[in-house]
Design a protein around this motif. Structure first.
Motif, PDB file in Angstrom:
ATOM      1  N   ILE A 117       8.319  12.210  -6.996  1.00 28.03           N
ATOM      2  CA  ILE A 117       7.507  11.345  -7.840  1.00 28.03           C
ATOM      3  C   ILE A 117       7.582  11.778  -9.294  1.00 28.03           C
ATOM      4  CG2 ILE A 117       5.112  10.759  -8.394  1.00 28.03           C
ATOM      5  CD1 ILE A 117       4.572  10.588  -5.414  1.00 28.03           C
ATOM      6  N   SER A 118       7.620  13.079  -9.535  1.00 32.41           N
ATOM      7  CA  SER A 118       7.638  13.583 -10.904  1.00 32.41           C
ATOM      8  C   SER A 118       8.926  13.223 -11.633  1.00 32.41           C
ATOM      9  CB  SER A 118       7.435  15.108 -10.912  1.00 32.41           C
ATOM     10  OG  SER A 118       8.435  15.739 -10.148  1.00 32.41           O
ATOM     11  N   ASN A 119       9.926  12.749 -10.919  1.00 31.23           N
ATOM     12  CA  ASN A 119      11.175  12.341 -11.553  1.00 31.23           C
ATOM     13  C   ASN A 119      11.213  10.847 -11.869  1.00 31.23           C
ATOM     14  OD1 ASN A 119      12.134  14.915 -11.470  1.00 31.23           O
ATOM     15  ND2 ASN A 119      13.394  14.628  -9.659  1.00 31.23           N
ATOM     16  N   TYR A 120      10.116  10.169 -11.599  1.00 28.83           N
ATOM     17  CA  TYR A 120      10.023   8.754 -11.918  1.00 28.83           C
ATOM     18  C   TYR A 120       9.329   8.553 -13.261  1.00 28.83           C
ATOM     19  CZ  TYR A 120      11.352   6.979  -7.307  1.00 28.83           C
ATOM     20  OH  TYR A 120      12.037   6.641  -6.166  1.00 28.83           O
ATOM     21  N   ALA A 121       9.687   7.485 -13.936  1.00 30.23           N
ATOM     22  CA  ALA A 121       8.887   7.032 -15.068  1.00 30.23           C
ATOM     23  C   ALA A 121       7.604   6.413 -14.516  1.00 30.23           C
ATOM     24  CB  ALA A 121       9.660   6.001 -15.872  1.00 30.23           C
ATOM     25  N   SER A 171       2.270  -0.037 -21.335  1.00 27.15           N
ATOM     26  CA  SER A 171       2.825   1.226 -21.810  1.00 27.15           C
ATOM     27  C   SER A 171       3.612   1.892 -20.695  1.00 27.15           C
ATOM     28  CB  SER A 171       1.690   2.157 -22.267  1.00 27.15           C
ATOM     29  OG  SER A 171       2.193   3.368 -22.784  1.00 27.15           O
ATOM     30  N   ALA A 172       4.562   2.753 -21.065  1.00 24.86           N
ATOM     31  CA  ALA A 172       5.335   3.501 -20.084  1.00 24.86           C
ATOM     32  C   ALA A 172       5.725   4.852 -20.671  1.00 24.86           C
ATOM     33  CB  ALA A 172       6.582   2.724 -19.658  1.00 24.86           C
ATOM     34  N   ILE A 173       6.016   5.781 -19.769  1.00 25.71           N
ATOM     35  CA  ILE A 173       6.374   7.138 -20.181  1.00 25.71           C
ATOM     36  C   ILE A 173       7.494   7.640 -19.287  1.00 25.71           C
ATOM     37  CG2 ILE A 173       4.588   8.175 -18.700  1.00 25.71           C
ATOM     38  CD1 ILE A 173       4.156  10.246 -20.961  1.00 25.71           C
ATOM     39  N   SER A 174       8.454   8.323 -19.874  1.00 31.17           N
ATOM     40  CA  SER A 174       9.587   8.853 -19.127  1.00 31.17           C
ATOM     41  C   SER A 174       9.139   9.965 -18.195  1.00 31.17           C
ATOM     42  CB  SER A 174      10.655   9.364 -20.084  1.00 31.17           C
ATOM     43  OG  SER A 174      10.117  10.391 -20.913  1.00 31.17           O
ATOM     44  N   TRP A 175      10.037  10.363 -17.297  1.00 32.20           N
ATOM     45  CA  TRP A 175       9.665  11.327 -16.279  1.00 32.20           C
ATOM     46  C   TRP A 175       9.205  12.655 -16.878  1.00 32.20           C
ATOM     47  CZ3 TRP A 175      11.829  16.121 -15.535  1.00 32.20           C
ATOM     48  CH2 TRP A 175      13.005  16.386 -16.268  1.00 32.20           C
ATOM     49  N   ASP A 176       9.770  13.030 -18.025  1.00 33.79           N
ATOM     50  CA  ASP A 176       9.416  14.312 -18.626  1.00 33.79           C
ATOM     51  C   ASP A 176       8.380  14.177 -19.726  1.00 33.79           C
ATOM     52  OD1 ASP A 176      12.281  14.707 -20.891  1.00 33.79           O
ATOM     53  OD2 ASP A 176      10.933  13.026 -20.513  1.00 33.79           O
ATOM     54  N   GLY A 177       7.901  12.957 -19.947  1.00 33.01           N
ATOM     55  CA  GLY A 177       6.908  12.748 -20.987  1.00 33.01           C
ATOM     56  C   GLY A 177       7.472  12.696 -22.391  1.00 33.01           C
ATOM     57  N   GLY A 178       8.784  12.797 -22.517  1.00 31.28           N
ATOM     58  CA  GLY A 178       9.393  12.878 -23.833  1.00 31.28           C
ATOM     59  C   GLY A 178       9.535  11.558 -24.561  1.00 31.28           C
ATOM     60  N   THR A 179       9.493  10.466 -23.816  1.00 32.98           N
ATOM     61  CA  THR A 179       9.652   9.138 -24.417  1.00 32.98           C
ATOM     62  C   THR A 179       8.533   8.235 -23.942  1.00 32.98           C
ATOM     63  OG1 THR A 179      12.057   9.428 -24.354  1.00 32.98           O
ATOM     64  CG2 THR A 179      11.220   7.202 -24.767  1.00 32.98           C
ATOM     65  N   THR A 198      -2.791   5.512 -25.868  1.00 35.31           N
ATOM     66  CA  THR A 198      -1.890   6.650 -25.739  1.00 35.31           C
ATOM     67  C   THR A 198      -1.668   6.951 -24.265  1.00 35.31           C
ATOM     68  OG1 THR A 198      -2.693   7.607 -27.812  1.00 35.31           O
ATOM     69  CG2 THR A 198      -1.454   9.049 -26.334  1.00 35.31           C
ATOM     70  N   ILE A 199      -0.407   7.001 -23.873  1.00 36.34           N
ATOM     71  CA  ILE A 199      -0.068   7.329 -22.487  1.00 36.34           C
ATOM     72  C   ILE A 199       0.354   8.788 -22.408  1.00 36.34           C
ATOM     73  CG2 ILE A 199       2.364   6.642 -22.695  1.00 36.34           C
ATOM     74  CD1 ILE A 199       2.142   5.492 -19.831  1.00 36.34           C
ATOM     75  N   SER A 200       0.010   9.419 -21.305  1.00 33.57           N
ATOM     76  CA  SER A 200       0.415  10.807 -21.081  1.00 33.57           C
ATOM     77  C   SER A 200       0.531  11.040 -19.576  1.00 33.57           C
ATOM     78  CB  SER A 200      -0.585  11.786 -21.700  1.00 33.57           C
ATOM     79  OG  SER A 200      -1.876  11.624 -21.134  1.00 33.57           O
ATOM     80  N   ARG A 201       1.126  12.157 -19.197  1.00 39.34           N
ATOM     81  CA  ARG A 201       1.254  12.455 -17.779  1.00 39.34           C
ATOM     82  C   ARG A 201       1.180  13.948 -17.545  1.00 39.34           C
ATOM     83  NH1 ARG A 201       6.737  10.140 -15.680  1.00 39.34           N
ATOM     84  NH2 ARG A 201       6.141  11.239 -13.779  1.00 39.34           N
ATOM     85  N   ASP A 202       0.825  14.303 -16.327  1.00 35.30           N
ATOM     86  CA  ASP A 202       0.771  15.690 -15.890  1.00 35.30           C
ATOM     87  C   ASP A 202       1.555  15.765 -14.587  1.00 35.30           C
ATOM     88  OD1 ASP A 202       0.158  18.171 -14.831  1.00 35.30           O
ATOM     89  OD2 ASP A 202      -1.935  18.117 -15.455  1.00 35.30           O
ATOM     90  N   ASN A 203       2.784  16.217 -14.656  1.00 37.07           N
ATOM     91  CA  ASN A 203       3.638  16.225 -13.478  1.00 37.07           C
ATOM     92  C   ASN A 203       3.186  17.235 -12.420  1.00 37.07           C
ATOM     93  OD1 ASN A 203       5.260  14.155 -14.339  1.00 37.07           O
ATOM     94  ND2 ASN A 203       6.905  15.471 -15.085  1.00 37.07           N
ATOM     95  N   ALA A 255      12.101   3.642 -11.917  1.00 42.22           N
ATOM     96  CA  ALA A 255      13.208   4.572 -12.094  1.00 42.22           C
ATOM     97  C   ALA A 255      13.334   5.034 -13.547  1.00 42.22           C
ATOM     98  CB  ALA A 255      14.503   3.919 -11.633  1.00 42.22           C
ATOM     99  N   THR A 256      13.146   4.101 -14.467  1.00 39.73           N
ATOM    100  CA  THR A 256      13.170   4.410 -15.899  1.00 39.73           C
ATOM    101  C   THR A 256      12.007   3.668 -16.555  1.00 39.73           C
ATOM    102  OG1 THR A 256      14.548   2.538 -16.564  1.00 39.73           O
ATOM    103  CG2 THR A 256      15.696   4.514 -15.805  1.00 39.73           C
ATOM    104  N   PRO A 257      11.639   4.043 -17.765  1.00 40.43           N
ATOM    105  CA  PRO A 257      10.487   3.377 -18.414  1.00 40.43           C
ATOM    106  C   PRO A 257      10.665   1.873 -18.612  1.00 40.43           C
ATOM    107  CG  PRO A 257      10.961   5.444 -19.521  1.00 40.43           C
ATOM    108  CD  PRO A 257      12.096   5.201 -18.566  1.00 40.43           C
ATOM    109  N   THR A 258      11.893   1.396 -18.665  1.00 41.55           N
ATOM    110  CA  THR A 258      12.118  -0.027 -18.909  1.00 41.55           C
ATOM    111  C   THR A 258      12.548  -0.786 -17.660  1.00 41.55           C
ATOM    112  OG1 THR A 258      14.377   0.451 -19.619  1.00 41.55           O
ATOM    113  CG2 THR A 258      12.694   0.341 -21.334  1.00 41.55           C
ATOM    114  N   ALA A 259      12.636  -0.093 -16.540  1.00 45.34           N
ATOM    115  CA  ALA A 259      13.052  -0.741 -15.291  1.00 45.34           C
ATOM    116  C   ALA A 259      11.867  -1.410 -14.617  1.00 45.34           C
ATOM    117  CB  ALA A 259      13.667   0.293 -14.354  1.00 45.34           C
ATOM    118  N   GLN A 260      12.173  -2.373 -13.753  1.00 47.34           N
ATOM    119  CA  GLN A 260      11.123  -2.997 -12.960  1.00 47.34           C
ATOM    120  C   GLN A 260      10.507  -1.960 -12.040  1.00 47.34           C
ATOM    121  OE1 GLN A 260       9.730  -6.166 -12.804  1.00 47.34           O
ATOM    122  NE2 GLN A 260      10.770  -6.369 -14.766  1.00 47.34           N
TER     123      GLN A 260
END
Length: 123
Positions: free
Chosen positions: A33-37, A53-61, A73-78, A104-109
């Motif tokens: 799960i932590s590897n998903y956006a 809003s969306a966030i990449s798997w590592d929170g970097g984008t 503001t979106i954030s995550r705690d893997n 799968a990615t921040p812009t994917a369905q």
């Protein structure tokens, strides 16, 4: 199976703030799960569901709809498989059911959806 459970919705006056949380659990066949956006969508009565809003798997984008940019503001705690949406300066037009999603990615369905949490902003 993956489960997404949202919390933190409620009734707030215009100009107020809310923080939504989404807890992800379960497993997929392909990756952790932590590897998903992760992201947030919302649906107001009589309207189609829209991206928030969306966030990449590592929170970097991070990505934001123009309508919420500068306010949310979106954030995550893997480590906890959690994603958050801090919503400030809320407007009545932000009223909707907010859904958490995994993709799968921040812009994917999204592949997985939560049931949603109601946010109501009074004027």
């Amino acid at each position: 199976q993956v489960q997404l459970v949202e919390s933190g919705g409620g009734l707030v006056q215009a100009g107020g703030s809310l923080r939504l949380s989404c807890a992800a659990s379960g497993r997929t066949f392909s990756r952790l799960i932590s590897n998903y956006a992760m992201g947030w969508f919302r649906q107001a009565p009589g309207k189609e569901r829209e991206f928030v809003s969306a966030i990449s798997w590592d929170g970097g984008t991070t990505y934001y709809a123009d309508s919420v940019k500068g306010r949310f503001t979106i954030s995550r705690d893997n480590a906890k498989n959690m994603v958050y949406l801090q919503m400030n300066s809320l407007k009545p037009e932000d009223t909707a059911v907010y859904h958490c999603a995994l993709s799968a990615t921040p812009t994917a369905q999204p592949n997985y959806w939560g049931q949603g949490t109601q946010v109501t902003v009074s004027s």
